[in-house]
Design a protein around this motif. Structure first.
Motif, PDB file in Angstrom:
ATOM      1  N   THR A 287      15.612 -41.443  37.160  1.00 48.86           N
ATOM      2  CA  THR A 287      14.295 -40.823  37.013  1.00 48.86           C
ATOM      3  C   THR A 287      13.541 -41.552  35.905  1.00 48.86           C
ATOM      4  O   THR A 287      14.154 -42.086  34.971  1.00 48.86           O
ATOM      5  CB  THR A 287      14.393 -39.324  36.645  1.00 48.86           C
ATOM      6  OG1 THR A 287      15.054 -39.185  35.379  1.00 48.86           O
ATOM      7  CG2 THR A 287      15.151 -38.546  37.700  1.00 48.86           C
ATOM      8  N   SER A 288      12.227 -41.549  35.998  1.00 50.33           N
ATOM      9  CA  SER A 288      11.407 -42.216  34.986  1.00 50.33           C
ATOM     10  C   SER A 288      10.195 -41.350  34.660  1.00 50.33           C
ATOM     11  O   SER A 288       9.420 -40.999  35.556  1.00 50.33           O
ATOM     12  CB  SER A 288      10.949 -43.596  35.481  1.00 50.33           C
ATOM     13  OG  SER A 288      10.144 -44.233  34.519  1.00 50.33           O
ATOM     14  N   LEU A 293       7.777 -44.444  32.169  1.00 51.17           N
ATOM     15  CA  LEU A 293       6.881 -44.450  33.325  1.00 51.17           C
ATOM     16  C   LEU A 293       5.581 -45.173  33.002  1.00 51.17           C
ATOM     17  O   LEU A 293       5.063 -45.953  33.813  1.00 51.17           O
ATOM     18  CB  LEU A 293       6.600 -43.018  33.771  1.00 51.17           C
ATOM     19  CG  LEU A 293       5.757 -42.846  35.039  1.00 51.17           C
ATOM     20  CD1 LEU A 293       6.444 -43.494  36.236  1.00 51.17           C
ATOM     21  CD2 LEU A 293       5.470 -41.377  35.319  1.00 51.17           C
ATOM     22  N   GLY A 296       5.923 -48.808  33.278  1.00 51.05           N
ATOM     23  CA  GLY A 296       6.108 -49.354  34.615  1.00 51.05           C
ATOM     24  C   GLY A 296       7.530 -49.325  35.123  1.00 51.05           C
ATOM     25  O   GLY A 296       7.836 -49.905  36.175  1.00 51.05           O
ATOM     26  N   GLN A 298      10.502 -47.981  37.152  1.00 52.98           N
ATOM     27  CA  GLN A 298      10.516 -47.189  38.379  1.00 52.98           C
ATOM     28  C   GLN A 298      11.931 -46.729  38.734  1.00 52.98           C
ATOM     29  O   GLN A 298      12.926 -47.357  38.355  1.00 52.98           O
ATOM     30  CB  GLN A 298       9.958 -48.016  39.541  1.00 52.98           C
ATOM     31  CG  GLN A 298       8.524 -48.490  39.351  1.00 52.98           C
ATOM     32  CD  GLN A 298       8.055 -49.359  40.506  1.00 52.98           C
ATOM     33  OE1 GLN A 298       8.713 -49.462  41.550  1.00 52.98           O
ATOM     34  NE2 GLN A 298       6.900 -49.993  40.331  1.00 52.98           N
ATOM     35  N   THR A 299      12.001 -45.610  39.466  1.00 55.57           N
ATOM     36  CA  THR A 299      13.281 -45.130  39.985  1.00 55.57           C
ATOM     37  C   THR A 299      13.887 -46.198  40.899  1.00 55.57           C
ATOM     38  O   THR A 299      13.203 -46.756  41.753  1.00 55.57           O
ATOM     39  CB  THR A 299      13.088 -43.829  40.775  1.00 55.57           C
ATOM     40  OG1 THR A 299      12.537 -42.834  39.914  1.00 55.57           O
ATOM     41  CG2 THR A 299      14.397 -43.343  41.356  1.00 55.57           C
ATOM     42  N   ASP A 301      15.068 -49.071  39.769  1.00 51.72           N
ATOM     43  CA  ASP A 301      15.158 -50.304  38.975  1.00 51.72           C
ATOM     44  C   ASP A 301      16.540 -50.405  38.324  1.00 51.72           C
ATOM     45  O   ASP A 301      17.142 -49.387  37.962  1.00 51.72           O
ATOM     46  CB  ASP A 301      14.102 -50.317  37.874  1.00 51.72           C
ATOM     47  CG  ASP A 301      12.701 -50.616  38.404  1.00 51.72           C
ATOM     48  OD1 ASP A 301      12.586 -50.981  39.586  1.00 51.72           O
ATOM     49  OD2 ASP A 301      11.733 -50.481  37.625  1.00 51.72           O
ATOM     50  N   ARG A 336      14.490 -55.541  40.414  1.00 56.46           N
ATOM     51  CA  ARG A 336      13.800 -54.627  41.341  1.00 56.46           C
ATOM     52  C   ARG A 336      13.803 -55.253  42.733  1.00 56.46           C
ATOM     53  O   ARG A 336      12.986 -56.116  43.044  1.00 56.46           O
ATOM     54  CB  ARG A 336      12.378 -54.370  40.863  1.00 56.46           C
ATOM     55  CG  ARG A 336      11.577 -53.413  41.745  1.00 56.46           C
ATOM     56  CD  ARG A 336      10.178 -53.211  41.182  1.00 56.46           C
ATOM     57  NE  ARG A 336      10.221 -52.550  39.884  1.00 56.46           N
ATOM     58  CZ  ARG A 336       9.190 -52.515  39.028  1.00 56.46           C
ATOM     59  NH1 ARG A 336       8.053 -53.127  39.338  1.00 56.46           N
ATOM     60  NH2 ARG A 336       9.310 -51.889  37.877  1.00 56.46           N
TER      61      ARG A 336
END
Length: 350
Positions: A287-288, A293, A296, A298-299, A301, A336
Motif C-alpha cells: 500500500t502507498s 504516494l 510517486g 505505487q502499489t 513497485d 516497476r
C-alpha cells in the motif's frame, strides 16, 4: 639378544609409554568413556557429555558461561522504580547507555505517568530521573540523570543470532545487589521474514526468544559473550540494532525523538522466491499513502535499493529507513514491471 640390549629395549619402551600416556591419556579415556558399557557402569571419568574431534577434547557444559556472562553485565545494568510509603518499588531494569548518565529502558518499565522515578545502579547509587523521552514506535525510553562515570553496556546486531542459540534474560536486583537471570533460546531469527507485512512507519523486525514465563520490563537479553542483543519491552524483544539506532538518532537530533513517516507497507521478496517467480529481489510495496504516494511510489513497485544500498532479506529496508529523519531526501531505486524508476521520498514527522 644380549641382556644389555634387552635392558635398552625395555628402557625405550618405558620412556615411550610414559610419553604416550602424558600426551594422549585424556583423549583415550574420553573416547573409552563414550562406549555404552563404560558409561553404563561408570568405568571412566569424566561422566559429563564430551565432544571429541581430531584436535581437542571439549566438555559440553555452558552453565559456568551463563553465570560468567551474567556477572560481566551486572555493573552495566541498573534498576528503576519509585518510592512509596518509605519503600522502593522496583518497576524494571534499565541499560546504562552513556557514562554521563543516560539510560535506556522500555515504556512498560515506567508504568505510572507523572511518577518520580529513581535509578539504582549496581553499586547502590540512587539517581533521580530528570527527564524521560519516549519513542512510541519502538516503545523505548531515554532517561536523563546526573550520573557520572557509569559503566556502559555493549550491544551487538541481533540479526547474527541463530535458532537454538542460548540467551539470558537479565534483571538488575536492588535487594541483593546482584543480577537475576533466566536462560532462554532463540526460537525465531530476525531473517525469518516470510509472509511478514512491514510498515515503513512501525517496527516489525526482530527475533523471538523461547518463552520463559513472566519477565519484568526492561530486562536485557544477552548472549554468552556478555553482549546485549535486545531488551524486553513487556511483550516482545526489541532488537539491539533498534536500541542502538534509537540512541544514535536521539543524540543526532539534539536529545529529541524525531521519527520519519513514509506512509507505505511492504513485504520482503527473498532470494529463494526470486528463483520461483519472476520478481526482482527487494521490498514489494503493498500500500502507498502520504509522503510515499506524493513521491510517486505505487502499489506493486519493488524497492531494490536505498541510496545505492541493495535491499534483501539480510539487508532489511526497515533498518535503512530508520536512519533518516523527517525532511530528509530518501532516494529509492524501484523496479516497476519492465522499468527501473528512481523515486525520492521526503518523509514527514510522525
Amino acid at each position: 639378544m644380549s641382556k644389555i640390549q634387552i635392558l635398552i629395549l625395555a628402557f625405550v619402551i618405558l620412556i615411550l609409554a610414559f610419553v604416550l600416556n602424558l600426551l594422549f591419556q585424556d583423549a583415550l579415556l574420553a573416547r573409552l568413556s563414550t562406549l555404552p558399557i563404560a558409561r553404563r557402569y561408570n568405568l571412566f571419568k569424566p561422566q559429563a557429555p564430551i565432544v571429541i574431534n581430531e584436535r581437542e577434547t571439549v566438555r559440553v557444559s555452558d552453565a559456568n558461561d551463563s553465570i560468567e556472562s551474567a556477572n560481566n553485565v551486572r555493573s552495566k545494568l541498573s534498576a528503576i522504580g519509585y518510592v512509596s510509603d518509605d519503600k522502593f518499588i522496583p518497576t524494571g531494569t534499565v541499560l546504562n547507555w552513556t557514562s554521563d548518565g543516560y539510560f535506556i529502558t522500555t515504556q512498560a518499565a515506567l508504568p505510572t505517568a507523572g511518577q518520580s522515578y529513581v535509578i539504582i545502579t549496581s553499586n547502590g547509587e540512587a539517581l533521580p530521573v530528570s527527564k524521560a523521552t519516549p519513542d512510541t514506535v519502538s516503545n523505548l525510553v531515554m532517561l536523563s540523570t546526573t550520573g557520572r562515570s557509569i559503566s556502559t553496556v555493549s550491544t551487538t546486531d541481533s540479526k547474527e543470532l541463530k535458532v537454538g542459540q542460548k540467551l539470558l534474560f537479565i534483571e538488575s536486583s536492588v535487594s541483593t545487589g546482584t543480577v537475576k537471570f533466566l536462560q532462554s533460546y532463540v526460537s525465531k531469527v530476525q531473517s525469518d521474514i516470510v509472509n511478514v507485512e512491514f510498515s515503513s512507519d512501525r517496527l516489525s523486525r526482530g527475533f523471538v526468544p523461547q518463552d520463559v514465563g513472566v519477565i519484568t520490563a526492561g530486562q536485557a537479553i544477552v548472549n554468552l559473550n556478555s553482549e546485549v542483543v535486545g531488551i524486553w519491552d513487556g511483550q516482545k524483544a526489541v532488537p539491539g540494532s533498534v536500541v542502538r539506532q534509537f540512541a544514535n538518532n536521539f543524540f543526532r537530533d539534539e536529545l529529541q525523538v524525531r521519527r520519519a513517516g513514509y506512509g507505505f507497507t511492504y513485504r520482503i521478496i527473498s532470494e529463494n522466491e526470486t528463483k520461483i517467480i519472476n520478481l526482482s529481489l527487494g521490498a514489494q510495496v503493498l500500500t502507498s499513502t502520504g509522503s510515499s504516494l506524493q513521491a510517486g511510489l505505487q502499489t506493486g513497485d519493488i524497492i531494490t535499493a536505498v541510496d545505492g544500498k541493495n535491499v534483501s532479506e539480510n539487508a532489511l529496508l526497515e533498518e535503512m529507513l530508520e536512519s533518516y529523519k523527517p525532511g530528509d531526501q530518501v532516494p529509492l531505486s524501484v523496479s516497476r514491471g519492465t522499468q527501473n524508476v528512481n523515486i525520492t521520498i521526503v518523509p514527514r514527522q510522525l
